[in-house]
Each structure stands twice: as C-alpha cells, then as structure tokens.
Design a protein around this motif. Structure first.
Motif, mmCIF file in Angstrom:
data_model
loop_
_atom_site.group_PDB
_atom_site.id
_atom_site.type_symbol
_atom_site.label_atom_id
_atom_site.label_comp_id
_atom_site.label_asym_id
_atom_site.label_seq_id
_atom_site.Cartn_x
_atom_site.Cartn_y
_atom_site.Cartn_z
ATOM 1 N N THR A 174 0.837 -1.216 0.000
ATOM 2 C CA THR A 174 0.000 0.000 0.000
ATOM 3 C C THR A 174 0.874 1.270 0.000
ATOM 4 N N THR A 175 1.634 1.479 1.060
ATOM 5 C CA THR A 175 2.502 2.673 1.092
ATOM 6 C C THR A 175 3.639 2.565 0.067
ATOM 7 N N PRO A 176 4.267 1.360 -0.092
ATOM 8 C CA PRO A 176 5.310 1.277 -1.119
ATOM 9 C C PRO A 176 4.846 1.754 -2.500
ATOM 10 N N SER A 177 3.550 1.510 -2.825
ATOM 11 C CA SER A 177 3.074 1.936 -4.153
ATOM 12 C C SER A 177 3.090 3.463 -4.265
ATOM 13 N N GLU A 209 10.056 -7.875 2.721
ATOM 14 C CA GLU A 209 8.891 -8.378 3.466
ATOM 15 C C GLU A 209 9.142 -9.842 3.803
ATOM 16 N N PHE A 210 8.799 -10.260 5.047
ATOM 17 C CA PHE A 210 9.077 -11.655 5.416
ATOM 18 C C PHE A 210 7.823 -12.518 5.610
ATOM 19 N N SER A 211 6.637 -11.930 5.428
ATOM 20 C CA SER A 211 5.425 -12.740 5.543
ATOM 21 C C SER A 211 5.062 -13.264 4.141
ATOM 22 N N LYS A 234 2.382 -14.592 3.098
ATOM 23 C CA LYS A 234 1.029 -14.200 2.686
ATOM 24 C C LYS A 234 1.028 -12.789 2.082
ATOM 25 N N ALA A 235 1.705 -11.869 2.767
ATOM 26 C CA ALA A 235 1.780 -10.483 2.268
ATOM 27 C C ALA A 235 2.594 -10.443 0.972
ATOM 28 N N PHE A 236 3.677 -11.220 0.947
ATOM 29 C CA PHE A 236 4.589 -11.212 -0.209
ATOM 30 C C PHE A 236 3.872 -11.671 -1.487
ATOM 31 N N PHE A 266 12.025 -11.179 -0.568
ATOM 32 C CA PHE A 266 11.447 -12.002 0.493
ATOM 33 C C PHE A 266 12.554 -12.303 1.502
ATOM 34 N N ALA A 267 12.599 -11.525 2.578
ATOM 35 C CA ALA A 267 13.698 -11.672 3.540
ATOM 36 C C ALA A 267 13.316 -11.020 4.864
ATOM 37 N N ASP A 268 14.094 -11.367 5.889
ATOM 38 C CA ASP A 268 13.932 -10.783 7.215
ATOM 39 C C ASP A 268 14.822 -9.539 7.291
ATOM 40 N N ALA A 269 14.217 -8.405 7.582
ATOM 41 C CA ALA A 269 14.974 -7.143 7.637
ATOM 42 C C ALA A 269 16.023 -7.150 8.739
ATOM 43 N N ASN A 270 15.921 -8.134 9.630
ATOM 44 C CA ASN A 270 16.913 -8.269 10.704
ATOM 45 C C ASN A 270 18.208 -8.903 10.201
ATOM 46 N N ASN A 271 18.170 -9.448 8.978
ATOM 47 C CA ASN A 271 19.370 -10.066 8.395
ATOM 48 C C ASN A 271 19.735 -9.373 7.084
HETATM 49 C C1 LIG Z 1 2.419 -2.471 9.506
HETATM 50 S S1 LIG Z 1 2.775 -3.608 8.276
HETATM 51 C C2 LIG Z 1 3.476 -2.624 6.978
HETATM 52 C C3 LIG Z 1 2.503 -1.811 6.200
HETATM 53 C C4 LIG Z 1 3.166 -1.127 5.003
HETATM 54 N N1 LIG Z 1 4.392 -0.485 5.410
HETATM 55 C C5 LIG Z 1 2.269 -0.084 4.391
HETATM 56 O O1 LIG Z 1 2.199 1.025 4.905
HETATM 57 O O2 LIG Z 1 1.630 -0.384 3.378
HETATM 58 C C6 LIG Z 1 4.242 -4.385 8.886
HETATM 59 C C7 LIG Z 1 4.834 -5.410 7.930
HETATM 60 O O3 LIG Z 1 6.163 -5.662 8.341
HETATM 61 C C8 LIG Z 1 6.456 -7.024 8.122
HETATM 62 N N2 LIG Z 1 7.613 -7.366 8.967
HETATM 63 C C9 LIG Z 1 7.683 -7.401 10.312
HETATM 64 N N3 LIG Z 1 8.915 -7.732 10.717
HETATM 65 C C10 LIG Z 1 9.652 -7.900 9.596
HETATM 66 C C11 LIG Z 1 11.012 -8.248 9.368
HETATM 67 N N4 LIG Z 1 11.849 -8.474 10.392
HETATM 68 N N5 LIG Z 1 11.441 -8.362 8.100
HETATM 69 C C12 LIG Z 1 10.597 -8.123 7.058
HETATM 70 N N6 LIG Z 1 9.291 -7.783 7.214
HETATM 71 C C13 LIG Z 1 8.834 -7.675 8.466
HETATM 72 C C14 LIG Z 1 5.151 -7.730 8.507
HETATM 73 O O4 LIG Z 1 5.074 -9.020 7.943
HETATM 74 C C15 LIG Z 1 4.109 -6.761 7.967
HETATM 75 O O5 LIG Z 1 3.722 -7.117 6.657
#
Ligand SMILES: C[S@@+](CC[C@H](N)C(=O)[O-])C[C@H]1O[C@@H](n2cnc3c(N)ncnc32)[C@H](O)[C@@H]1O
Length: 221
Positions: free
Chosen positions: A77-80, A96-98, A100-102, A119-124
């Motif tokens: 949503t916001t990225p667009s 994004e790491f979910s 379903k969302a991805f 598709f990755a964890d932002a912590n890594n």
């Molecule tokens: C509040 S939503 C984001 C909404 C989006 N920024 C927007 O405004 O359209 C938070 C998202 O962060 C993702 N998320 C949480 N921790 C994360 C991580 N460590 N790495 C990647 N994605 C993560 C969740 O899966 C979720 O989809």
C-alpha cells in the motif's frame, strides 16, 4: 491541486500521488484526473507516510529519482505511493518476510517497474545485500517489531548513504504494551541519535494511527 512534494499533491483536504501506472488502483483508492494527468488518492488511515504529511510534517521526504530501501512492505500500500513519488528513474526495494503479504506484493512489483520484491527478514540485511545497488538515499521502516529501531539501524549502517534519510514508523505497543508511548518514542529517538544520526522530527500519528510516531533522521556521518 497544489504540488506539496515530489509527485505529491493536495487539493486542500486530501492528498494524492501522481499515478505511475495510469488506470490502475492498488487498494481501491480513488483515481482523479487533473490537467491531463492521473493521481491516486493517498489515504492517511491506510498509510502512515500519508498520516505524517496530513499531520503537517514539512521535513525531508523521498523524492524523484531516489533509491528507497523499504522494510516491512506488506502488500504494498505505502510502497506503491513511494513508487509514484520516486518515479520511473527511482527504485523501491521492498523487503517483506510474511509469505502471505509477499504473495500480494509480487504482482504489484510486476506492474510497477521501479519496485523490487525481496522475500527476507529485515533483521538479516546481509541476506539481501546483493540485491541492493550500492548505497540508498532512503531507509524507510514500518515493521511493528519489538526491536524495530535496532533492525532499522542495522540497515542504515549497511546501506544508507551519507546525508541519507531514515524514516521509522514506531509502534509503541509492539515495543512494550505496558509503558507510556511518549516515553518509548523518547527512548527510540535517543537510540537513533546514539547511532550518530541527526533526528530532524518526531511526529505523533494520532488520530490516524493510535500510539504510533514517525521519527525522521539524517545520517550525518
Ligand atoms: C504495519 S505492516 C506494513 C505496512 C506497510 N508499510 C504499508 O504502509 O503499506 C508491517 C509489515 O512488516 C512485516 N515485517 C515485520 N517484521 C519484519 C522483518 N523483520 N522483516 C521483514 N518484514 C517484516 C510484517 O510481515 C508486515 O507485513
């Protein structure tokens, strides 16, 4: 309509971004034609970045041509809207790491040539370092995690260029549900300053987003 930022417009009540993919909606938003161009309404109840602008924030924002590392892209949503803002010369790297969302983010990135899905964890961050082209102009973070500031700062250290912009949407309840949000915002701000960044603003996003604040900082070196 009045221009209030790079590809961002206001009609006095609502805000809009110039649609990079005319005729296409992302989340059911209203499309508006003005002087031969099409704009997408930007809903502050669906996007914290829009809420920040609606709250009167006048500081630095992503702009045309910027490379933005977007942490927590969800369905896009916001990225667009950030993709509209940076335009065809810019890039939005969407982490994004979910799963379903991805899944929902993928077709949007196919439609918008300036969005890259990761598709990755932002912590890594080392896991996606190969996909980030050099240093980025903006690190934007909205992950709603307990250690969200630490995660953002890891990415800032690794990818943000000098004088680059760090924007974090802090969700107090994700950090600690029991404590006063204002105290949490103050602590997160201190962490960012301790990391050597200059905090330019802290803006509460209520009433659009309860117990959230945007912290905006510059990497000053
Ligand atoms: C509040 S939503 C984001 C909404 C989006 N920024 C927007 O405004 O359209 C938070 C998202 O962060 C993702 N998320 C949480 N921790 C994360 C991580 N460590 N790495 C990647 N994605 C993560 C969740 O899966 C979720 O989809």
């Amino acid at each position: 309509m009045r221009k209030i930022g790079s590809n961002i417009y206001s009609d006095g009540r609502r805000i809009y971004t110039l649609n990079l993919t005319p005729g296409k909606r992302v989340y059911g938003e209203r499309l508006v034609k003005w002087k031969g161009k099409e704009y997408r309404e930007w809903n502050p109840r669906r996007s914290k970045l829009a809420a920040l602008i609606k709250k009167g924030y006048k500081g630095p924002l992503p702009k045309e041509g910027d490379v933005v590392l977007y942490l927590g892209a969800a369905q896009g949503t916001t990225p667009s809207h950030v993709s509209d803002i940076v335009g065809p010369q810019g890039l939005v790297i969407c982490v994004e790491f979910s799963a379903k969302a991805f899944e929902k983010l993928l077709p949007l990135c196919e439609e918008r040539q300036n969005m890259i899905p990761v598709f990755a964890d932002a912590n890594n961050p080392e896991e996606y370092a190969d996909l980030v082209p050099g240093k980025v102009d903006v690190v934007y973070e909205d992950v709603a995690q307990k250690r969200q500031t630490e995660i953002g700062l890891k990415n800032v250290r690794m990818f943000l260029k000098e004088k680059g912009l760090f924007m974090i949407m802090v969700k107090a309840r994700s950090i600690d549900v029991t404590r006063d949000p204002q105290t949490i915002f103050r602590e997160e701000k201190k962490k960012i300053e301790k990391a050597g960044l200059e905090v330019v603003d802290v803006v509460r996003l209520d009433p659009f987003e309860k117990d959230h604040a945007a912290i905006i900082a510059l990497k000053t070196g």
